[in-house]
Design a protein around this motif. Structure first.
Motif, PDB file in Angstrom:
ATOM      1  N   ALA C  15       0.832  -1.211   0.000  1.00  0.00           N
ATOM      2  CA  ALA C  15       0.000   0.000   0.000  1.00  0.00           C
ATOM      3  C   ALA C  15       0.860   1.252   0.000  1.00  0.00           C
ATOM      4  CB  ALA C  15      -0.936   0.002   1.202  1.00  0.00           C
ATOM      5  N   LEU C  16       1.958   1.216   0.770  1.00  0.00           N
ATOM      6  CA  LEU C  16       2.865   2.370   0.750  1.00  0.00           C
ATOM      7  C   LEU C  16       3.531   2.540  -0.609  1.00  0.00           C
ATOM      8  CD1 LEU C  16       4.496   2.110   4.282  1.00  0.00           C
ATOM      9  CD2 LEU C  16       2.813   3.756   3.486  1.00  0.00           C
ATOM     10  N   VAL C  18       2.132   1.718  -3.449  1.00  0.00           N
ATOM     11  CA  VAL C  18       1.124   2.226  -4.387  1.00  0.00           C
ATOM     12  C   VAL C  18       1.003   3.734  -4.303  1.00  0.00           C
ATOM     13  CG1 VAL C  18      -1.345   2.279  -4.851  1.00  0.00           C
ATOM     14  CG2 VAL C  18      -0.223   0.121  -4.583  1.00  0.00           C
ATOM     15  N   ILE C  19       0.962   4.285  -3.081  1.00  0.00           N
ATOM     16  CA  ILE C  19       0.789   5.745  -3.003  1.00  0.00           C
ATOM     17  C   ILE C  19       2.083   6.485  -3.291  1.00  0.00           C
ATOM     18  CG2 ILE C  19      -1.127   5.564  -1.403  1.00  0.00           C
ATOM     19  CD1 ILE C  19       0.821   6.446   0.779  1.00  0.00           C
ATOM     20  N   ARG C  22       4.156   7.223  -9.048  1.00  0.00           N
ATOM     21  CA  ARG C  22       3.514   8.332  -9.756  1.00  0.00           C
ATOM     22  C   ARG C  22       2.770   7.859 -10.996  1.00  0.00           C
ATOM     23  NH1 ARG C  22       2.646  11.674  -6.348  1.00  0.00           N
ATOM     24  NH2 ARG C  22       2.182  13.184  -7.993  1.00  0.00           N
ATOM     25  N   THR C  24       0.407   5.671 -13.350  1.00  0.00           N
ATOM     26  CA  THR C  24      -0.805   4.901 -13.043  1.00  0.00           C
ATOM     27  C   THR C  24      -0.637   3.422 -13.362  1.00  0.00           C
ATOM     28  OG1 THR C  24      -2.109   6.854 -13.524  1.00  0.00           O
ATOM     29  CG2 THR C  24      -3.275   4.785 -13.466  1.00  0.00           C
ATOM     30  N   LYS C  27       1.107   1.269 -10.774  1.00  0.00           N
ATOM     31  CA  LYS C  27       0.416   1.029  -9.510  1.00  0.00           C
ATOM     32  C   LYS C  27      -0.302  -0.318  -9.489  1.00  0.00           C
ATOM     33  CE  LYS C  27      -0.576   5.773  -8.221  1.00  0.00           C
ATOM     34  NZ  LYS C  27      -1.609   6.708  -7.802  1.00  0.00           N
ATOM     35  N   LEU C  28      -0.657  -0.825 -10.664  1.00  0.00           N
ATOM     36  CA  LEU C  28      -1.525  -2.015 -10.719  1.00  0.00           C
ATOM     37  C   LEU C  28      -0.872  -3.308 -10.227  1.00  0.00           C
ATOM     38  CD1 LEU C  28      -3.375  -1.096 -13.977  1.00  0.00           C
ATOM     39  CD2 LEU C  28      -4.379  -1.361 -11.749  1.00  0.00           C
TER      40      LEU C  28
END
Lengths: 76, 83, 80
Positions: C15-16, C18-19, C22, C24, C27-28
């Motif tokens: 989770a860290l 993912v945020i 930058r 998109t 992130k997946l």
């Protein structure tokens, strides 16, 4: 529930909520919303509602797919 | 019906519900899509609050109605914006 | 008992990541990592045989959601 697992679920919920509010791109908001949904499920299973967990896990992606139906048209 | 007064999912559900409601009322972009995606955050917060009261049928009904209202909002947006 | 702790730590780390990312599309994969870790948490949380069905249902639903996001993102960029 253990304290470590509960702390991890709470951290997932708070990270997902904050990132879903702060981000401006719709796809980033949907990904962050998926993190929030992942944090909610250990609480449902820990209460013993396994049937509610099965139904919600199969219903929740439909909401995202319905939102993506608008999301693609706006982007192009 | 309620065994303990403040269970952890009750407290975190109230936090998510209040912050999500503020984010729906005052979003960063004044847009339909941003408000629709932000509207799902207090929905999950309300599901966490309802989890405290040990009613399974209420959770079923709320999960089904949330998806149905999302579909209705999507149809309204498609009719209003003409896309 | 150590397995569920490892899964919780992996979920928070993903989770860290993912945020912190930058782009998109990058992130997946970390979203998939969160999905696997939460599936393992659900399966290991209660000593009940129906729990594995709930874990399988969450796995199917989360994978479907992630694939829908990736497919729409890839189709939306190439269109204009």
């Amino acid at each position: 529930m253990n304290d470590i697992v509960m702390a991890a679920s709470v951290i997932l919920i708070l990270i997902g909520m904050t990132a879903a509010i702060i981000n401006r791109d719709p796809f980033d908001k949907l990904i962050s919303l998926s993190i929030l949904i992942a944090g909610v499920f250990p609480f449902i299973v820990d209460r013993g509602f396994l049937d509610v967990a099965i139904a919600t896990a199969l219903i929740a992606p439909l909401s995202t797919i319905f939102t993506l139906m608008v999301c693609r048209r706006v982007k192009e | 019906m309620t065994t303990e007064l403040y269970s952890p999912e009750f407290v975190i559900g109230l936090v998510v519900l209040i912050v999500g409601t503020i984010s729906v009322a005052f979003p960063r972009d004044k847009d339909y899509l941003t408000r629709l995606i932000n509207l799902e955050i207090p929905g999950w917060g309300l599901l966490l609050v309802m989890l405290h009261y040990n009613e399974a049928l209420a959770l079923f009904t709320f999960a089904a109605m949330s998806v149905l209202s999302t579909y209705i909002f999507v149809r309204i947006m498609q009719k209003k914006e003409g896309i | 008992m150590i397995a569920i702790y490892v899964c919780a730590v992996i979920a928070v780390y993903a989770a860290l990541r993912v945020i912190a990312e930058r782009n998109t599309m990058r992130k997946l994969p970390f979203l998939n990592v969160i999905s696997f870790a939460v599936t393992a948490i659900i399966a290991l949380l209660l000593p009940n045989p129906i729990t594995i069905i709930a874990a399988a249902a969450y796995f199917v639903g989360s994978t479907l959601e992630s694939n829908a996001i990736a497919s729409t993102w890839a189709g939306g960029i190439k269109k204009p």
